[in-house]
Motif scaffolding. Structure first.
Motif, PDB file in Angstrom:
ATOM      1  N   GLY A   1       0.838  -1.271  -0.040  1.00 32.88           N
ATOM      2  CA  GLY A   1       0.048  -0.033  -0.035  1.00 32.88           C
ATOM      3  C   GLY A   1       1.058   1.139   0.015  1.00 32.88           C
ATOM      4  N   THR A   2       2.231   1.189   0.752  1.00 33.45           N
ATOM      5  CA  THR A   2       2.819   2.573   0.804  1.00 33.45           C
ATOM      6  C   THR A   2       3.485   2.643  -0.518  1.00 33.45           C
ATOM      7  OG1 THR A   2       3.287   1.909   3.250  1.00 33.45           O
ATOM      8  CG2 THR A   2       4.778   3.412   1.908  1.00 33.45           C
TER       9      THR A   2
ATOM     10  N   THR B   1       5.567  10.529  -6.200  1.00 34.83           N
ATOM     11  CA  THR B   1       6.907  10.513  -5.467  1.00 34.83           C
ATOM     12  C   THR B   1       7.984   9.757  -5.977  1.00 34.83           C
ATOM     13  OG1 THR B   1       5.604  11.187  -3.314  1.00 34.83           O
ATOM     14  CG2 THR B   1       8.002  10.378  -3.174  1.00 34.83           C
ATOM     15  N   LEU B   2       7.447   8.380  -6.403  1.00 38.86           N
ATOM     16  CA  LEU B   2       8.214   7.574  -7.053  1.00 38.86           C
ATOM     17  C   LEU B   2       8.034   7.225  -8.638  1.00 38.86           C
ATOM     18  CD1 LEU B   2      10.667   5.656  -6.649  1.00 38.86           C
ATOM     19  CD2 LEU B   2       9.476   3.861  -5.704  1.00 38.86           C
ATOM     20  N   PRO B   3       8.345   7.683  -9.534  1.00 41.13           N
ATOM     21  CA  PRO B   3       8.213   7.253 -11.088  1.00 41.13           C
ATOM     22  C   PRO B   3       8.202   5.909 -11.159  1.00 41.13           C
ATOM     23  CG  PRO B   3       9.927   9.290 -10.793  1.00 41.13           C
ATOM     24  CD  PRO B   3       9.622   8.390  -9.506  1.00 41.13           C
ATOM     25  N   PHE B   4       7.492   5.532 -12.130  1.00 40.77           N
ATOM     26  CA  PHE B   4       7.616   3.906 -12.454  1.00 40.77           C
ATOM     27  C   PHE B   4       7.161   3.965 -14.107  1.00 40.77           C
ATOM     28  CE2 PHE B   4       3.143   5.262 -11.407  1.00 40.77           C
ATOM     29  CZ  PHE B   4       2.524   4.519 -12.421  1.00 40.77           C
TER      30      PHE B   4
ATOM     31  N   ASP C   1      12.965   2.509 -11.748  1.00 37.96           N
ATOM     32  CA  ASP C   1      14.398   2.845 -11.825  1.00 37.96           C
ATOM     33  C   ASP C   1      15.268   3.095 -10.689  1.00 37.96           C
ATOM     34  OD1 ASP C   1      16.880   4.058 -12.649  1.00 37.96           O
ATOM     35  OD2 ASP C   1      16.005   4.960 -14.386  1.00 37.96           O
ATOM     36  N   TYR C   2      16.374   2.185 -10.524  1.00 39.75           N
ATOM     37  CA  TYR C   2      17.022   2.317  -9.195  1.00 39.75           C
ATOM     38  C   TYR C   2      17.356   3.696  -9.013  1.00 39.75           C
ATOM     39  CZ  TYR C   2      20.524   1.349  -5.717  1.00 39.75           C
ATOM     40  OH  TYR C   2      21.297   1.509  -4.528  1.00 39.75           O
ATOM     41  N   ASP C   3      17.870   4.605 -10.084  1.00 37.17           N
ATOM     42  CA  ASP C   3      18.243   6.004  -9.696  1.00 37.17           C
ATOM     43  C   ASP C   3      17.256   6.646  -9.474  1.00 37.17           C
ATOM     44  OD1 ASP C   3      20.849   5.232 -10.935  1.00 37.17           O
ATOM     45  OD2 ASP C   3      20.376   5.881 -13.022  1.00 37.17           O
ATOM     46  N   ASP C   4      16.146   6.391  -9.957  1.00 39.55           N
ATOM     47  CA  ASP C   4      14.689   7.415  -9.194  1.00 39.55           C
ATOM     48  C   ASP C   4      14.673   7.039  -7.821  1.00 39.55           C
ATOM     49  OD1 ASP C   4      14.261   8.247 -11.750  1.00 39.55           O
ATOM     50  OD2 ASP C   4      12.903   6.976 -12.262  1.00 39.55           O
TER      51      ASP C   4
ATOM     52  N   SER D   1      15.988  13.480  -2.117  1.00 39.42           N
ATOM     53  CA  SER D   1      15.151  14.429  -1.852  1.00 39.42           C
ATOM     54  C   SER D   1      14.265  14.605  -0.651  1.00 39.42           C
ATOM     55  CB  SER D   1      14.218  14.583  -3.252  1.00 39.42           C
ATOM     56  OG  SER D   1      13.412  13.310  -3.179  1.00 39.42           O
ATOM     57  N   ASN D   2      14.210  13.467  -0.098  1.00 38.82           N
ATOM     58  CA  ASN D   2      13.408  13.368   1.326  1.00 38.82           C
ATOM     59  C   ASN D   2      14.167  13.262   2.486  1.00 38.82           C
ATOM     60  OD1 ASN D   2      10.543  13.501   0.584  1.00 38.82           O
ATOM     61  ND2 ASN D   2      11.136  11.738  -0.788  1.00 38.82           N
TER      62      ASN D   2
END
Length: 103
Positions: A52-53, A62-65, A75-78, A85-86
């Motif tokens: 869920g998170t 927050t996390l591109p996919f 992507d591991y870099d993302d 950034s957090n």
């Protein structure tokens, strides 16, 4: 045929070089995954997230996919960028309030 004599010191030097090389390889392996693109279960295990998170991180951007068919890839870099950034310093005392500043 000429023979080479190997001393105990030669073996100890070889052992030390081998251990150093193995430590370097293992430390690189722990910090970087074998692949650039990770599936959802791999990201959840890496970041210790619930399904869920992870879904919330996707939904709020927050996390591109990337979704191909029914499989979601990250992507591991993302992932690294998201963590950076957090990052927050709120748990560390400020320098002016730090009693150990002059130590």
């Amino acid at each position: 045929m000429a023979g080479t004599i190997i001393t105990l010191e030669d073996l100890q030097n070889f052992k030390q070089e081998l251990l150093t090389d193995l430590e370097k390889i293992l430390s690189q392996r722990q910090t970087t995954p074998a692949r650039k693109w990770l599936k959802s279960h791999e990201v959840r295990r890496l970041l210790t997230l619930s399904p869920g998170t992870l879904q919330t991180l996707r939904i709020n951007g927050t996390l591109p996919f990337t979704k191909i068919g029914g499989v979601i890839f990250y992507d591991y870099d993302d992932i690294q960028k998201m963590i950076e950034s957090n990052k927050s310093n709120r748990d560390f005392p400020s320098r002016k309030n730090n009693p150990w500043r002059n130590v």
